[in-house]
Structure formats: C-alpha cells, structure tokens
Design a protein around this motif. Structure first.
Motif, PDB file in Angstrom:
ATOM      1  N   VAL A  48      67.642 -58.973  66.279  1.00 57.96           N
ATOM      2  CA  VAL A  48      68.727 -59.573  67.048  1.00 57.96           C
ATOM      3  C   VAL A  48      68.773 -61.047  66.685  1.00 57.96           C
ATOM      4  O   VAL A  48      67.730 -61.704  66.618  1.00 57.96           O
ATOM      5  CB  VAL A  48      68.491 -59.429  68.567  1.00 57.96           C
ATOM      6  CG1 VAL A  48      69.507 -60.230  69.350  1.00 57.96           C
ATOM      7  CG2 VAL A  48      68.516 -57.978  68.982  1.00 57.96           C
ATOM      8  N   THR A  49      69.965 -61.559  66.451  1.00 55.84           N
ATOM      9  CA  THR A  49      70.134 -62.980  66.231  1.00 55.84           C
ATOM     10  C   THR A  49      70.872 -63.558  67.425  1.00 55.84           C
ATOM     11  O   THR A  49      72.000 -63.159  67.723  1.00 55.84           O
ATOM     12  CB  THR A  49      70.924 -63.270  64.936  1.00 55.84           C
ATOM     13  OG1 THR A  49      70.237 -62.660  63.836  1.00 55.84           O
ATOM     14  CG2 THR A  49      71.053 -64.751  64.692  1.00 55.84           C
ATOM     15  N   LEU A  50      70.223 -64.477  68.107  1.00 61.43           N
ATOM     16  CA  LEU A  50      70.793 -65.129  69.279  1.00 61.43           C
ATOM     17  C   LEU A  50      71.359 -66.467  68.847  1.00 61.43           C
ATOM     18  O   LEU A  50      70.654 -67.280  68.241  1.00 61.43           O
ATOM     19  CB  LEU A  50      69.705 -65.341  70.335  1.00 61.43           C
ATOM     20  CG  LEU A  50      70.089 -66.166  71.555  1.00 61.43           C
ATOM     21  CD1 LEU A  50      71.154 -65.438  72.371  1.00 61.43           C
ATOM     22  CD2 LEU A  50      68.863 -66.464  72.390  1.00 61.43           C
ATOM     23  N   THR A  51      72.627 -66.696  69.132  1.00 61.34           N
ATOM     24  CA  THR A  51      73.238 -67.988  68.842  1.00 61.34           C
ATOM     25  C   THR A  51      73.927 -68.499  70.103  1.00 61.34           C
ATOM     26  O   THR A  51      74.482 -67.720  70.874  1.00 61.34           O
ATOM     27  CB  THR A  51      74.282 -67.900  67.703  1.00 61.34           C
ATOM     28  OG1 THR A  51      75.271 -66.945  68.048  1.00 61.34           O
ATOM     29  CG2 THR A  51      73.643 -67.489  66.390  1.00 61.34           C
ATOM     30  N   VAL A  52      73.841 -69.792  70.291  1.00 66.72           N
ATOM     31  CA  VAL A  52      74.518 -70.434  71.409  1.00 66.72           C
ATOM     32  C   VAL A  52      75.259 -71.646  70.860  1.00 66.72           C
ATOM     33  O   VAL A  52      74.631 -72.585  70.351  1.00 66.72           O
ATOM     34  CB  VAL A  52      73.531 -70.868  72.514  1.00 66.72           C
ATOM     35  CG1 VAL A  52      74.268 -71.586  73.642  1.00 66.72           C
ATOM     36  CG2 VAL A  52      72.759 -69.667  73.056  1.00 66.72           C
ATOM     37  N   ASP A  53      76.572 -71.581  70.917  1.00 63.08           N
ATOM     38  CA  ASP A  53      77.385 -72.700  70.446  1.00 63.08           C
ATOM     39  C   ASP A  53      77.157 -73.919  71.336  1.00 63.08           C
ATOM     40  O   ASP A  53      76.895 -73.790  72.527  1.00 63.08           O
ATOM     41  CB  ASP A  53      78.873 -72.330  70.478  1.00 63.08           C
ATOM     42  CG  ASP A  53      79.209 -71.177  69.552  1.00 63.08           C
ATOM     43  OD1 ASP A  53      78.448 -70.945  68.587  1.00 63.08           O
ATOM     44  OD2 ASP A  53      80.226 -70.500  69.790  1.00 63.08           O
ATOM     45  N   GLY A  54      77.249 -75.077  70.746  1.00 65.95           N
ATOM     46  CA  GLY A  54      77.134 -76.319  71.503  1.00 65.95           C
ATOM     47  C   GLY A  54      75.731 -76.889  71.539  1.00 65.95           C
ATOM     48  O   GLY A  54      75.548 -78.066  71.844  1.00 65.95           O
ATOM     49  N   VAL A  55      74.723 -76.061  71.265  1.00 66.94           N
ATOM     50  CA  VAL A  55      73.341 -76.557  71.242  1.00 66.94           C
ATOM     51  C   VAL A  55      72.643 -76.203  69.930  1.00 66.94           C
ATOM     52  O   VAL A  55      71.440 -76.361  69.797  1.00 66.94           O
ATOM     53  CB  VAL A  55      72.511 -76.036  72.439  1.00 66.94           C
ATOM     54  CG1 VAL A  55      73.026 -76.592  73.735  1.00 66.94           C
ATOM     55  CG2 VAL A  55      72.465 -74.523  72.475  1.00 66.94           C
ATOM     56  N   ASP A  56      73.400 -75.722  68.966  1.00 68.28           N
ATOM     57  CA  ASP A  56      72.855 -75.384  67.644  1.00 68.28           C
ATOM     58  C   ASP A  56      71.655 -74.456  67.722  1.00 68.28           C
ATOM     59  O   ASP A  56      70.664 -74.638  67.022  1.00 68.28           O
ATOM     60  CB  ASP A  56      72.492 -76.658  66.864  1.00 68.28           C
ATOM     61  CG  ASP A  56      73.699 -77.534  66.603  1.00 68.28           C
ATOM     62  OD1 ASP A  56      74.790 -76.966  66.379  1.00 68.28           O
ATOM     63  OD2 ASP A  56      73.556 -78.766  66.641  1.00 68.28           O
TER      64      ASP A  56
END
Length: 68
Positions: A48-56
């Motif tokens: 699983v790749t977790l990404t959160v925009d705005g905090v890189d």
C-alpha cells in the motif's frame, strides 16, 4: 490545529481504507481462485502506498496475505 479533529478525521479515513481494501482484496482473490490463476494455498505479497497532499507524505507499507 485541533488535535481531536485531526485524530477523528484520520480514524475515519483509515476505517474507510481498511473496509474498502479488505473488500477489494477478498473479491480479487476469490475471482483469481475461480478463474484458476490462484490455487488457494499461496502467500501473496501486498503493498500500500499512502500519500497525503499538502505535507509531502508518501509512505509504502509491505506485507503478506496468506491464503491457507
């Protein structure tokens, strides 16, 4: 920032991810067994790749799914 609001938002998101991921994995595995692509006694690698925009944030989580 309100810590409680963040905590509740994260928990709600993770619950949605967990429920959706479990359903999709189980459906895909059943279909693969029915079609003969899997025998039902494999161990599958999962990622699983977790990404959160705005905090890189980009974080990979690896694991295994044992079918038997």
């Amino acid at each position: 920032m309100d810590e409680e609001t963040l905590n509740l938002s994260v928990r709600k998101f993770l619950k949605k991810v967990g429920i959706t991921a479990q359903r999709e994995i189980e459906t895909s595995v059943r279909e693969a067994i029915e079609s003969g692509r899997l025998t039902g006694d494999e161990t599958l690698n999962a990622r699983v790749t977790l990404t959160v925009d705005g905090v890189d944030l980009s974080h990979e989580i690896d694991g295994e799914l044992a079918l038997k």
